[in-house]
Design a protein around this motif. Structure first.
Motif: not given
Length: 95
Positions: A68-95
């Motif tokens: 009867s419960m709903v459990k939640y977790t982070i979708d690590h793939e989506s969060l990692n994609a967002l992290k990678t996007f920020f890494k690319h932005m801060s490194s000056g490399m194209p996405v």
């Protein structure tokens, strides 16, 4: 490429809310049920449901039924994609 920007923009918009940002932080420690999350806030269950639907629709959080419960977790793939996007932005490399 343009589609990726839409996905990132949507995720950032979702994370711009203080409650949803705190939920992501809490889920960083592992899976939680809605009742556990509700204890952390001074909000009603329908308000929590709205925030969780928004997080799930953005792809940042995944839900599953456990009895009867709903459990939640982070979708690590989506969060990692967002992290990678920020890494690319801060490194000056194209996405």
């Amino acid at each position: 490429m343009e589609q990726d920007y839409k996905v990132y923009a949507k995720a950032l918009k979702v994370l711009s809310d203080e409650t949803r940002l705190k939920i992501i932080d809490l889920l960083g420690d592992g899976e939680l049920c809605a009742c556990d999350l509700l204890r952390e806030f001074s909000i009603t269950q329908p308000t929590l449901s709205y925030h969780m639907k928004t997080l799930c629709d953005s792809g940042l959080v995944v839900s599953r039924k456990d009895g009867s419960m709903v459990k939640y977790t982070i979708d690590h793939e989506s969060l990692n994609a967002l992290k990678t996007f920020f890494k690319h932005m801060s490194s000056g490399m194209p996405v």
